[in-house]
Design a protein around this motif. Sequence first.
Motif, mmCIF file in Angstrom:
data_model
loop_
_atom_site.group_PDB
_atom_site.id
_atom_site.type_symbol
_atom_site.label_atom_id
_atom_site.label_comp_id
_atom_site.label_asym_id
_atom_site.label_seq_id
_atom_site.Cartn_x
_atom_site.Cartn_y
_atom_site.Cartn_z
ATOM 1 N N GLY A 238 20.855 49.571 40.101
ATOM 2 C CA GLY A 238 21.603 50.439 40.997
ATOM 3 C C GLY A 238 21.474 50.036 42.455
ATOM 4 N N ARG A 239 21.770 50.978 43.346
ATOM 5 C CA ARG A 239 21.686 50.732 44.786
ATOM 6 C C ARG A 239 20.250 50.857 45.252
ATOM 7 N N THR A 240 19.826 49.915 46.074
ATOM 8 C CA THR A 240 18.464 49.914 46.594
ATOM 9 C C THR A 240 18.405 50.687 47.907
ATOM 10 N N SER A 369 33.449 44.580 52.593
ATOM 11 C CA SER A 369 33.793 45.952 52.937
ATOM 12 C C SER A 369 34.224 46.735 51.702
ATOM 13 N N LEU A 370 35.033 46.106 50.846
ATOM 14 C CA LEU A 370 35.484 46.770 49.626
ATOM 15 C C LEU A 370 34.333 47.000 48.669
ATOM 16 N N GLN A 371 33.426 46.022 48.583
ATOM 17 C CA GLN A 371 32.299 46.141 47.659
ATOM 18 C C GLN A 371 31.351 47.262 48.086
ATOM 19 N N SER A 372 31.162 47.430 49.385
ATOM 20 C CA SER A 372 30.237 48.458 49.875
ATOM 21 C C SER A 372 30.719 49.862 49.547
ATOM 22 N N ARG A 373 32.009 50.015 49.298
ATOM 23 C CA ARG A 373 32.557 51.326 48.976
ATOM 24 C C ARG A 373 32.418 51.675 47.500
ATOM 25 N N ASN A 374 32.062 50.691 46.688
ATOM 26 C CA ASN A 374 31.933 50.915 45.253
ATOM 27 C C ASN A 374 30.506 51.364 44.944
ATOM 28 N N CYS A 375 30.300 52.655 44.805
ATOM 29 C CA CYS A 375 28.972 53.208 44.561
ATOM 30 C C CYS A 375 28.792 53.651 43.114
ATOM 31 N N ALA A 376 29.719 53.302 42.250
ATOM 32 C CA ALA A 376 29.647 53.742 40.862
ATOM 33 C C ALA A 376 28.444 53.121 40.161
ATOM 34 N N THR A 377 27.790 53.904 39.311
ATOM 35 C CA THR A 377 26.654 53.405 38.543
ATOM 36 C C THR A 377 27.189 52.639 37.336
ATOM 37 N N PRO A 378 26.803 51.358 37.174
ATOM 38 C CA PRO A 378 27.344 50.574 36.058
ATOM 39 C C PRO A 378 26.747 51.004 34.721
ATOM 40 N N VAL A 379 27.508 50.793 33.665
ATOM 41 C CA VAL A 379 27.030 51.040 32.317
ATOM 42 C C VAL A 379 26.461 49.763 31.720
ATOM 43 N N SER A 380 27.078 48.648 32.057
ATOM 44 C CA SER A 380 26.586 47.341 31.608
ATOM 45 C C SER A 380 26.708 46.356 32.767
ATOM 46 N N VAL A 381 25.862 45.343 32.738
ATOM 47 C CA VAL A 381 25.789 44.379 33.831
ATOM 48 C C VAL A 381 25.635 42.976 33.263
ATOM 49 N N ALA A 382 25.852 41.982 34.134
ATOM 50 C CA ALA A 382 25.671 40.595 33.700
ATOM 51 C C ALA A 382 24.201 40.289 33.458
ATOM 52 N N SER A 383 23.330 40.796 34.341
ATOM 53 C CA SER A 383 21.893 40.598 34.165
ATOM 54 C C SER A 383 21.153 41.722 34.862
ATOM 55 N N ILE A 413 15.459 41.868 47.607
ATOM 56 C CA ILE A 413 16.155 42.741 46.654
ATOM 57 C C ILE A 413 17.453 43.216 47.297
ATOM 58 N N VAL A 414 18.466 43.353 46.487
ATOM 59 C CA VAL A 414 19.784 43.800 46.956
ATOM 60 C C VAL A 414 20.339 44.765 45.927
ATOM 61 N N ASP A 415 21.420 45.435 46.286
ATOM 62 C CA ASP A 415 22.078 46.338 45.338
ATOM 63 C C ASP A 415 22.419 45.580 44.061
ATOM 64 N N GLY A 416 22.023 46.133 42.931
ATOM 65 C CA GLY A 416 22.268 45.489 41.648
ATOM 66 C C GLY A 416 21.114 44.656 41.164
ATOM 67 N N PHE A 417 20.205 44.298 42.067
ATOM 68 C CA PHE A 417 19.024 43.527 41.684
ATOM 69 C C PHE A 417 17.808 44.136 42.374
ATOM 70 N N ASP A 437 12.440 47.360 44.400
ATOM 71 C CA ASP A 437 12.679 48.588 45.131
ATOM 72 C C ASP A 437 11.597 49.596 44.724
ATOM 73 N N ALA A 438 10.970 50.215 45.727
ATOM 74 C CA ALA A 438 9.840 51.102 45.448
ATOM 75 C C ALA A 438 10.223 52.303 44.605
ATOM 76 N N SER A 439 11.474 52.739 44.715
ATOM 77 C CA SER A 439 11.904 53.887 43.929
ATOM 78 C C SER A 439 12.271 53.508 42.502
ATOM 79 N N MET A 440 12.439 52.221 42.232
ATOM 80 C CA MET A 440 12.773 51.755 40.891
ATOM 81 C C MET A 440 11.524 51.338 40.120
ATOM 82 N N LEU A 441 10.658 50.555 40.767
ATOM 83 C CA LEU A 441 9.396 50.152 40.141
ATOM 84 C C LEU A 441 8.295 51.017 40.764
#
Length: 463
Positions: A238-240, A369-383, A413-417, A437-441
């Motif tokens: 998700g978003r970091t 700019s377009l990517q930063s507006r996409n805050c949807a939580t993915p169901v599946s990812v490449a990795s 670390i970045v959004d998605g990783f 990300d401290a909130s993830m791990l």
Amino acid sequence: MTSLISRPRGVRLHPRDAVNILAESERMVANLVEVVVFHPHPGTEADTLDLGTIAEWLVPRIETVPQFRRVLRRSRWDLGDSFWIDSPRPDHAAGLSVTQVSEPGWAPVENAVTSMMNERMNLSERTWEIRFLTGTSHIQGVPDGACFALVKVHHSIMDGLGLADALKTIFGDDVSLPRREDETWGHHAAERVPTSLQNAVTLPYGLLKYVRRYLLERKDGDASDEGRPTHPATRFDGRTDRGTVCRVMWFDVDDIKRSRAAVPGSTINDVLLGMVSDAMHRYLEEIGERPEGSLGSTVPIALDGTESANRASFLTVSLHSDVSDVRKRLAAIQRSTAMAKAGIAKKTQSARRRSIDVIPPIVVKVFMSLQSRNCATPVSVASNTVLSNMMHGDSRLELLGRPAFGIFTPMPIVDGFGLCHHAGTLGDTLALTITADASMLTDPDRYCALIEDAQHSLNSLAS
């Protein structure tokens, strides 16, 4: 109006490199940090490393690294390419600092490393920074009194391979320093920096060239095949929030090599992927978030022949974390890695017409700019994570008579990783660096224990 004669000469940034500047924001900082750990002084004298002593020894070496002499000349409104130009007022000593650590343990080093990773640089003034931490103590796996040299560069000017070469110059024990480069740098010759008017005139041609290459990729299926989600999303995707934790685990290279015997033909990287696979799966299972299916990892791999400073392409490898048998899991990872490496041949063959190699800066800004507006939580990812590695071999690095103990690299670390791994070897020592990300791990020490358990399991099979 600036005359043609007064405009500086510089080296044009390759679009692959410029992306690291154009994509930067408060949520994404494209710094590359590598930490060299030096033994205490082998003599009996007090281990005194002050800024003046270090600067006197180090500055002449820094001056021989071409990238460390350059600063950014960014085009107005990003209508055209940016350029690296020689700094008109280089002050290399100003990029150095020394901090005497008073608190024992890992915390002061972690704080220094993570803050350095997340601090943006003014590239019009400097592309690098080196901080020294002295007086460290009670850090697991590291001798007391070790000195940590935190070397930061911007990812737009070099990648991990470039930084490894720079470290050999800065800290190498060979005192015969190379001569300064002037008008050329790698594949590129210096040229006059264009005016804003020239950039505006040539922009339509650049856009047309990009669209043409993009359409060719679509025709060949390259653009549609890459990045297709194939693994279940986890909390790490998700978003970091930029709160970063960092841990370093030290291994003997021979121990990792022995683990390869569990599956003949497997590589050190396969073994590390196996360790990460087991640890991630167990960690998520323990917190009640067992993934429905196998996890996957991104693995950077160097490409030959590219003209950019960033030479990596990226494999997506299944971690086969849903395979409970340790030996079968490692064998499956070995096969998946081999298949991914074979698939990179197609990517390499079509490298000349990849759109990323010609993308205009203004298009990158629109995409970001377009990517930063996409805050949807993915169901599946490449990795779900990244595992990178840098093998420094038997490079002999030293700091004023203090030999290097090891090298570790905290990946950003970045959004998605939100969970990344990096393995770095120096001599017979391997450092596995975990950033998250401290909130993830939320329990990084438990995760490290699971990594260690996975390595013991592989060694037991090999025995």
